[in-house]
Design a protein around this motif. Structure first.
Motif, PDB file in Angstrom:
ATOM      1  N   PRO A 103      53.730 116.339  46.488  1.00 51.63           N
ATOM      2  CA  PRO A 103      54.387 115.650  45.362  1.00 51.63           C
ATOM      3  C   PRO A 103      54.248 114.133  45.422  1.00 51.63           C
ATOM      4  O   PRO A 103      54.116 113.474  44.381  1.00 51.63           O
ATOM      5  CB  PRO A 103      55.856 116.079  45.500  1.00 51.63           C
ATOM      6  N   GLN A 104      54.263 113.564  46.641  1.00 49.66           N
ATOM      7  CA  GLN A 104      54.107 112.118  46.781  1.00 49.66           C
ATOM      8  C   GLN A 104      52.787 111.654  46.180  1.00 49.66           C
ATOM      9  O   GLN A 104      52.731 110.696  45.396  1.00 49.66           O
ATOM     10  CB  GLN A 104      54.154 111.733  48.271  1.00 49.66           C
ATOM     11  N   VAL A 105      51.714 112.331  46.577  1.00 52.59           N
ATOM     12  CA  VAL A 105      50.385 111.923  46.128  1.00 52.59           C
ATOM     13  C   VAL A 105      50.210 112.169  44.634  1.00 52.59           C
ATOM     14  O   VAL A 105      49.609 111.351  43.928  1.00 52.59           O
ATOM     15  CB  VAL A 105      49.302 112.664  46.941  1.00 52.59           C
ATOM     16  N   MET A 106      50.742 113.265  44.124  1.00 55.61           N
ATOM     17  CA  MET A 106      50.599 113.562  42.699  1.00 55.61           C
ATOM     18  C   MET A 106      51.283 112.502  41.847  1.00 55.61           C
ATOM     19  O   MET A 106      50.779 112.119  40.783  1.00 55.61           O
ATOM     20  CB  MET A 106      51.167 114.952  42.390  1.00 55.61           C
ATOM     21  N   MET A 107      52.436 112.004  42.297  1.00 56.43           N
ATOM     22  CA  MET A 107      53.107 110.938  41.549  1.00 56.43           C
ATOM     23  C   MET A 107      52.294 109.646  41.583  1.00 56.43           C
ATOM     24  O   MET A 107      52.235 108.903  40.600  1.00 56.43           O
ATOM     25  CB  MET A 107      54.510 110.708  42.122  1.00 56.43           C
ATOM     26  N   LEU A 108      51.634 109.363  42.720  1.00 58.32           N
ATOM     27  CA  LEU A 108      50.812 108.154  42.831  1.00 58.32           C
ATOM     28  C   LEU A 108      49.540 108.269  42.010  1.00 58.32           C
ATOM     29  O   LEU A 108      49.098 107.308  41.373  1.00 58.32           O
ATOM     30  CB  LEU A 108      50.472 107.884  44.299  1.00 58.32           C
ATOM     31  N   VAL A 109      48.921 109.455  42.036  1.00 59.77           N
ATOM     32  CA  VAL A 109      47.671 109.655  41.300  1.00 59.77           C
ATOM     33  C   VAL A 109      47.871 109.437  39.800  1.00 59.77           C
ATOM     34  O   VAL A 109      46.974 108.938  39.101  1.00 59.77           O
ATOM     35  CB  VAL A 109      47.114 111.067  41.581  1.00 59.77           C
ATOM     36  N   CYS A 110      49.031 109.787  39.299  1.00 59.53           N
ATOM     37  CA  CYS A 110      49.298 109.659  37.864  1.00 59.53           C
ATOM     38  C   CYS A 110      49.821 108.286  37.471  1.00 59.53           C
ATOM     39  O   CYS A 110      50.252 108.090  36.331  1.00 59.53           O
ATOM     40  CB  CYS A 110      50.281 110.742  37.430  1.00 59.53           C
ATOM     41  N   LEU A 111      49.788 107.327  38.402  1.00 58.70           N
ATOM     42  CA  LEU A 111      50.159 105.956  38.068  1.00 58.70           C
ATOM     43  C   LEU A 111      48.935 105.188  37.578  1.00 58.70           C
ATOM     44  O   LEU A 111      47.840 105.352  38.125  1.00 58.70           O
ATOM     45  CB  LEU A 111      50.748 105.248  39.294  1.00 58.70           C
ATOM     46  N   PRO A 112      49.083 104.340  36.553  1.00 59.03           N
ATOM     47  CA  PRO A 112      47.954 103.522  36.108  1.00 59.03           C
ATOM     48  C   PRO A 112      47.788 102.286  36.996  1.00 59.03           C
ATOM     49  O   PRO A 112      48.739 101.542  37.234  1.00 59.03           O
ATOM     50  CB  PRO A 112      48.372 103.116  34.689  1.00 59.03           C
ATOM     51  N   PHE A 113      46.585 102.082  37.513  1.00 59.63           N
ATOM     52  CA  PHE A 113      46.258 100.892  38.305  1.00 59.63           C
ATOM     53  C   PHE A 113      45.188 100.109  37.540  1.00 59.63           C
ATOM     54  O   PHE A 113      44.050 100.558  37.409  1.00 59.63           O
ATOM     55  CB  PHE A 113      45.744 101.287  39.691  1.00 59.63           C
ATOM     56  N   CYS A 114      45.556  98.951  37.031  1.00 58.77           N
ATOM     57  CA  CYS A 114      44.625  98.165  36.225  1.00 58.77           C
ATOM     58  C   CYS A 114      44.434  96.752  36.781  1.00 58.77           C
ATOM     59  O   CYS A 114      43.834  95.905  36.131  1.00 58.77           O
ATOM     60  CB  CYS A 114      45.122  98.092  34.783  1.00 58.77           C
ATOM     61  N   GLY A 115      44.958  96.482  37.963  1.00 60.30           N
ATOM     62  CA  GLY A 115      44.840  95.172  38.585  1.00 60.30           C
ATOM     63  C   GLY A 115      46.164  94.451  38.535  1.00 60.30           C
ATOM     64  O   GLY A 115      46.935  94.643  37.602  1.00 60.30           O
ATOM     65  N   PRO A 116      46.478  93.631  39.564  1.00 61.18           N
ATOM     66  CA  PRO A 116      45.647  93.337  40.737  1.00 61.18           C
ATOM     67  C   PRO A 116      45.562  94.530  41.690  1.00 61.18           C
ATOM     68  O   PRO A 116      46.345  95.465  41.587  1.00 61.18           O
ATOM     69  CB  PRO A 116      46.396  92.161  41.391  1.00 61.18           C
ATOM     70  N   ASN A 117      44.595  94.458  42.603  1.00 63.65           N
ATOM     71  CA  ASN A 117      44.382  95.568  43.527  1.00 63.65           C
ATOM     72  C   ASN A 117      44.633  95.174  44.980  1.00 63.65           C
ATOM     73  O   ASN A 117      44.185  95.859  45.893  1.00 63.65           O
ATOM     74  CB  ASN A 117      42.955  96.101  43.385  1.00 63.65           C
ATOM     75  N   GLU A 118      45.353  94.075  45.218  1.00 67.64           N
ATOM     76  CA  GLU A 118      45.651  93.627  46.580  1.00 67.64           C
ATOM     77  C   GLU A 118      46.921  94.300  47.095  1.00 67.64           C
ATOM     78  O   GLU A 118      47.983  94.213  46.468  1.00 67.64           O
ATOM     79  CB  GLU A 118      45.806  92.104  46.618  1.00 67.64           C
ATOM     80  N   ILE A 119      46.804  94.972  48.252  1.00 64.31           N
ATOM     81  CA  ILE A 119      47.935  95.641  48.885  1.00 64.31           C
ATOM     82  C   ILE A 119      48.326  94.850  50.120  1.00 64.31           C
ATOM     83  O   ILE A 119      47.514  94.675  51.038  1.00 64.31           O
ATOM     84  CB  ILE A 119      47.584  97.091  49.271  1.00 64.31           C
ATOM     85  N   ASP A 120      49.544  94.363  50.149  1.00 61.89           N
ATOM     86  CA  ASP A 120      50.013  93.548  51.276  1.00 61.89           C
ATOM     87  C   ASP A 120      50.440  94.453  52.425  1.00 61.89           C
ATOM     88  O   ASP A 120      51.625  94.567  52.766  1.00 61.89           O
ATOM     89  CB  ASP A 120      51.172  92.652  50.841  1.00 61.89           C
ATOM     90  N   HIS A 121      49.459  95.130  53.012  1.00 57.62           N
ATOM     91  CA  HIS A 121      49.703  96.034  54.136  1.00 57.62           C
ATOM     92  C   HIS A 121      48.374  96.261  54.835  1.00 57.62           C
ATOM     93  O   HIS A 121      47.330  95.798  54.377  1.00 57.62           O
ATOM     94  CB  HIS A 121      50.296  97.359  53.654  1.00 57.62           C
ATOM     95  N   TYR A 122      48.424  96.993  55.970  1.00 56.89           N
ATOM     96  CA  TYR A 122      47.167  97.294  56.657  1.00 56.89           C
ATOM     97  C   TYR A 122      46.721  98.733  56.415  1.00 56.89           C
ATOM     98  O   TYR A 122      45.702  99.172  56.942  1.00 56.89           O
ATOM     99  CB  TYR A 122      47.284  97.007  58.165  1.00 56.89           C
ATOM    100  N   PHE A 123      47.488  99.483  55.617  1.00 60.23           N
ATOM    101  CA  PHE A 123      47.060 100.814  55.189  1.00 60.23           C
ATOM    102  C   PHE A 123      47.734 101.121  53.856  1.00 60.23           C
ATOM    103  O   PHE A 123      48.646 100.418  53.410  1.00 60.23           O
ATOM    104  CB  PHE A 123      47.386 101.885  56.231  1.00 60.23           C
ATOM    105  N   CYS A 124      47.272 102.161  53.197  1.00 62.69           N
ATOM    106  CA  CYS A 124      47.840 102.561  51.914  1.00 62.69           C
ATOM    107  C   CYS A 124      49.142 103.309  52.146  1.00 62.69           C
ATOM    108  O   CYS A 124      49.150 104.356  52.801  1.00 62.69           O
ATOM    109  CB  CYS A 124      46.863 103.460  51.155  1.00 62.69           C
ATOM    110  N   ASP A 125      50.222 102.765  51.617  1.00 60.39           N
ATOM    111  CA  ASP A 125      51.510 103.420  51.715  1.00 60.39           C
ATOM    112  C   ASP A 125      52.171 103.429  50.347  1.00 60.39           C
ATOM    113  O   ASP A 125      51.720 102.760  49.409  1.00 60.39           O
ATOM    114  CB  ASP A 125      52.396 102.712  52.743  1.00 60.39           C
ATOM    115  N   VAL A 126      53.247 104.173  50.239  1.00 60.77           N
ATOM    116  CA  VAL A 126      53.866 104.438  48.947  1.00 60.77           C
ATOM    117  C   VAL A 126      54.371 103.171  48.261  1.00 60.77           C
ATOM    118  O   VAL A 126      53.967 102.847  47.136  1.00 60.77           O
ATOM    119  CB  VAL A 126      55.022 105.451  49.124  1.00 60.77           C
ATOM    120  N   PHE A 127      55.245 102.426  48.917  1.00 62.89           N
ATOM    121  CA  PHE A 127      55.870 101.274  48.263  1.00 62.89           C
ATOM    122  C   PHE A 127      54.882 100.159  47.930  1.00 62.89           C
ATOM    123  O   PHE A 127      54.972  99.562  46.843  1.00 62.89           O
ATOM    124  CB  PHE A 127      57.017 100.747  49.125  1.00 62.89           C
ATOM    125  N   PRO A 128      53.936  99.801  48.809  1.00 65.93           N
ATOM    126  CA  PRO A 128      52.935  98.799  48.405  1.00 65.93           C
ATOM    127  C   PRO A 128      52.106  99.228  47.203  1.00 65.93           C
ATOM    128  O   PRO A 128      51.732  98.388  46.373  1.00 65.93           O
ATOM    129  CB  PRO A 128      52.061  98.663  49.657  1.00 65.93           C
TER     130      PRO A 128
END
Length: 306
Positions: free
Chosen positions: A156-181
């Protein structure tokens, strides 16, 4: 919500922008990852090649060591490689896979720690019925249930993220992909999804931590009827598990049981549950466990004669 995005990769900001700090971190985390792999493989090999594998506690410990390897391998190799790279990027697909794998193996490890607490509770509170309650078939069921729980948590975590629109910016302030960033860089209002993420991760971790705490309250209450030697042996066995639980759950609860936003301290606490805890787990279980140390010595002695 439509599944749409205009980006194909994310830019990870990493741990630090200073090169000398990144070189030091490269050496340190390379050592940590080698330690995690070597010690956990040693535990798995020593348990599987000795009679300890027939005991439920060590059967679960071998699976916990396997999950430590899988869990930290979702993040650490990528982190080590990025520390020497000028541009730290991760593709959209790999980012989603990393989130899924992190939460999948993390939940399995959490549930195995819960089962291990139940195992110790039965061993101390119901010693005469221990082998009946913790039969090998039941141990298999517990492990399979942990894997099912991992899927039920991470999918369910990934499905909610996959259905989010990402149109920029694409900078994640972390060293790996996590939910809140990832929620922070989505091009839509993510408050509701953030609350669902907190309920799925933070509340689950808190409930399990309360259950673990309750099991050890029961154990301490039962130990009143034991002799001094019996209490010492039981507390020595449980002490290792308590140390691992505190180390893992302390940082995890801080990371996920809070408002769905990011903090500067996130990276530091993330290091604890992604690298530090998996590195100390095998050391805690071996250095404080006489049977484990004997099994390691026996296995190495057998290998030396081959």
């Amino acid at each position: 919500m439509e599944c749409q995005r205009n980006i194909s990769e994310f830019l990870l900001m990493g741990l630090s922008s200073k090169q000398n700090i990144e070189v030091f971190c490269f050496m340190f985390f390379l050592f940590c990852y080698f330690t995690i792999l070597s010690w956990n493989l040693l535990i798995i090999f020593s348990i599987r090649c000795s009679s300890l594998f027939n005991q439920p506690m060590y059967y679960f410990l071998s699976h916990l060591a396997s999950m430590d390897i899988c869990y930290t391998s979702c993040v650490t190799p990528k982190l080590i490689g990025d520390l020497l790279a000028e541009r730290k990027t991760i593709s959209y697909t790999d980012c989603m896979l990393q989130v899924f794998a992190m939460h999948f193996f993390g939940m399995i490890e959490t549930l195995i720690l819960t089962v291990m607490a139940f195992d110790r509770c039965v061993a101390i509170c119901k010693p005469l019925h221990y082998m009946v309650i913790m039969s090998r078939n039941r141990c298999h069921v517990f492990i399979w249930a942990s894997w099912v729980g991992g899927v039920a948590h991470s999918f369910p975590q990934v499905m909610m993220l996959v259905c989010l629109p990402f149109c920029g910016p694409n900078e994640i302030d972390h060293y790996f992909c996590d939910v809140f960033p990832l929620l922070k860089v989505a091009c839509t209002d993510t408050y509701i999804i953030g609350v669902l993420m907190v309920a799925n991760s933070g509340m689950v971790a808190s409930v399990i931590f309360v259950l673990l705490f309750g099991s050890y309250v029961v154990i301490l209450f039962t130990l009143r009827n034991y002799s001094a030697e019996g209490r010492r042996k039981a507390l020595s066995t449980c002490g290792s598990h308590i140390s691992v639980v505190i180390l893992f759950f302390g940082s995890t609860i801080f990371a996920y049981l809070r408002p769905p936003t990011t903090f500067p301290e996130d990276k530091i606490f993330a290091l604890f549950y992604t690298i530090i805890a998996p590195m100390f787990n095998p050391l805690i279980y071996t250095l404080r466990n006489t049977e484990m140390k004997s099994a390691i010595k026996k296995v190495w002695c057998q290998m030396s004669f081959l």
